[in-house]
Design an enzyme around this catalytic site. Structure first.
Site, short mmCIF file in Angstrom:
data_model
loop_
_atom_site.label_atom_id
_atom_site.label_comp_id
_atom_site.label_asym_id
_atom_site.label_seq_id
_atom_site.Cartn_x
_atom_site.Cartn_y
_atom_site.Cartn_z
N GLU A 56 -10.63 0.35 3.51
CA GLU A 56 -10.44 1.57 2.72
C GLU A 56 -11.73 1.96 1.99
O GLU A 56 -12.11 3.13 1.96
CB GLU A 56 -9.31 1.33 1.73
CG GLU A 56 -8.97 2.48 0.81
CD GLU A 56 -7.89 2.08 -0.16
OE1 GLU A 56 -8.19 2.06 -1.39
OE2 GLU A 56 -6.77 1.76 0.27
N SER A 61 0.84 -1.19 0.00
CA SER A 61 0.00 0.00 0.00
C SER A 61 0.88 1.24 0.00
O SER A 61 1.97 1.24 0.57
CB SER A 61 -0.91 0.00 1.24
OG SER A 61 -1.75 1.14 1.24
N HIS A 67 -7.43 -4.82 4.33
CA HIS A 67 -7.03 -3.40 4.36
C HIS A 67 -7.81 -2.61 3.32
O HIS A 67 -8.35 -1.53 3.59
CB HIS A 67 -5.52 -3.32 4.11
CG HIS A 67 -4.99 -1.97 3.71
ND1 HIS A 67 -5.15 -1.45 2.44
CD2 HIS A 67 -4.29 -1.05 4.40
CE1 HIS A 67 -4.58 -0.27 2.37
NE2 HIS A 67 -4.06 0.01 3.55
N ASN A 68 -7.91 -3.16 2.10
CA ASN A 68 -8.61 -2.44 1.03
C ASN A 68 -10.11 -2.42 1.26
O ASN A 68 -10.79 -1.47 0.88
CB ASN A 68 -8.28 -3.07 -0.31
CG ASN A 68 -6.92 -2.64 -0.83
OD1 ASN A 68 -6.05 -2.29 -0.05
ND2 ASN A 68 -6.74 -2.66 -2.13
#
Length: 303
Positions: free
Chosen positions: A181, A122, A177-178
């Site tokens: 996001e 990232s 994580h995404n």
């Protein structure tokens, strides 16, 4: 330390720059020769005219880092390079691969005596300046061997990267994580749309987002980027209201279903992206038809 880097797009190219500037010898290959020549000139990168040439220019253990689109491009490259590598060599997938694919590929590579490391990466286009956040999966030996490169790519040698688990763990962590996001971005978008919609107050969104950046509970790098963009233009008339999804959000939603874990925010954020991509609007046409059928409500005709 020397490594080969295949795929010098926006992220891969900047990673090559940061590695070269940090003292790592990079042998680089890309289908388009132009970026290779630029990196050779600007950063002293060693060029490779082919994948085979790249591998021949590496020392033992040979380390090949892939920065390619997920799916077929990564799969095909792994199939291409694996027969050319030997026992103890390391393949790194730094793209956004599905962790199920990573587990499968890792097992195949391991059976041939190779190491496989997945690095969920990232940082986007800002990684060159700020460093990359890297979530690393693989065995201890392989991760230790590539750690000099990880330390150069990270914001600091001991900050911004971690060995999070076995093969697949890096990409799994990046997938979640995404998903997070997606949810954060959706919340900012909805909140700012509400502020803009209160026309009686004539709120200055650039002022408010800049205000929130300082000591607010909702401050974040996403907010920093949003505030910077709104300072330049609050109308956004040049931006089409269409938000693509690149895959990780879908995989996160599927994982939540598979585990039976409630993840409504991340899942709804994904569905809002689907809604923005719907150019046909068939579902909404049906809804309008239903309202007319049971209640006689007017149907707005298409132009």
């Amino acid at each position: 330390m020397k490594l080969g880097l295949i795929g010098l797009g926006k992220m891969g190219g900047n990673m090559a720059r940061r590695l070269c500037r940090g003292g790592i010898q990079v042998v680089g290959y890309n289908r388009s020769r132009e970026i290779v020549d630029t990196l050779v000139k600007d950063e002293g990168m060693t060029p490779a005219g082919s994948v085979e040439e790249l591998i021949k220019k590496l020392g033992s253990p040979r380390i090949v880092w892939l920065m390619l689109p997920s799916g077929a491009p990564t799969e095909e490259m792994i199939e291409r390079i694996t027969p050319q590598l030997g026992k103890g060599d390391i393949i790194i997938d730094g793209g956004n691969s599905n962790y199920h694919d990573t587990e499968r590929r890792g097992a195949l590579v391991k059976n041939r005596g190779l190491h496989y490391v997945d690095v969920g990466t990232s940082g986007g286009i800002w990684g060159l300046k700020n460093g990359y956040c890297m979530m690393v999966g693989g065995d201890e030996e392989a991760v230790a061997n590539i750690s000099p490169a990880l330390k150069v790519l990270a914001p600091k040698a001991d900050t911004g990267w971690a060995h999070v688990g076995p093969i697949g763990a890096g990409h799994f962590t990046k997938m979640v994580h995404n998903g997070i996001e997606y949810g954060m971005m959706q919340a900012y978008a909805e909140g700012l749309a509400l502020l803009k919609g209160k026309t009686a107050y004539q709120l200055d969104l650039a002022q408010i987002t800049e205000l929130w950046r300082h000591s607010s509970v909702v401050r974040s790098w996403l907010l920093d980027l949003t505030a910077s963009a709104l300072a330049q233009d609050q109308t956004l008339q040049h931006v089409a209201p269409v938000v693509p999804d690149s895959g990780e959000g879908r995989w996160t939603a599927i994982e939540a279903i598979d585990q039976g874990v409630a993840a409504p925010v991340m899942t709804l954020a994904l569905h809002m992206r689907f809604a923005s991509q719907d150019q046909v609007g068939y579902g909404n046409r049906l809804l309008s038809m239903m309202r007319n059928a049971f209640g006689g409500h007017a149907v707005k005709k298409a132009e």
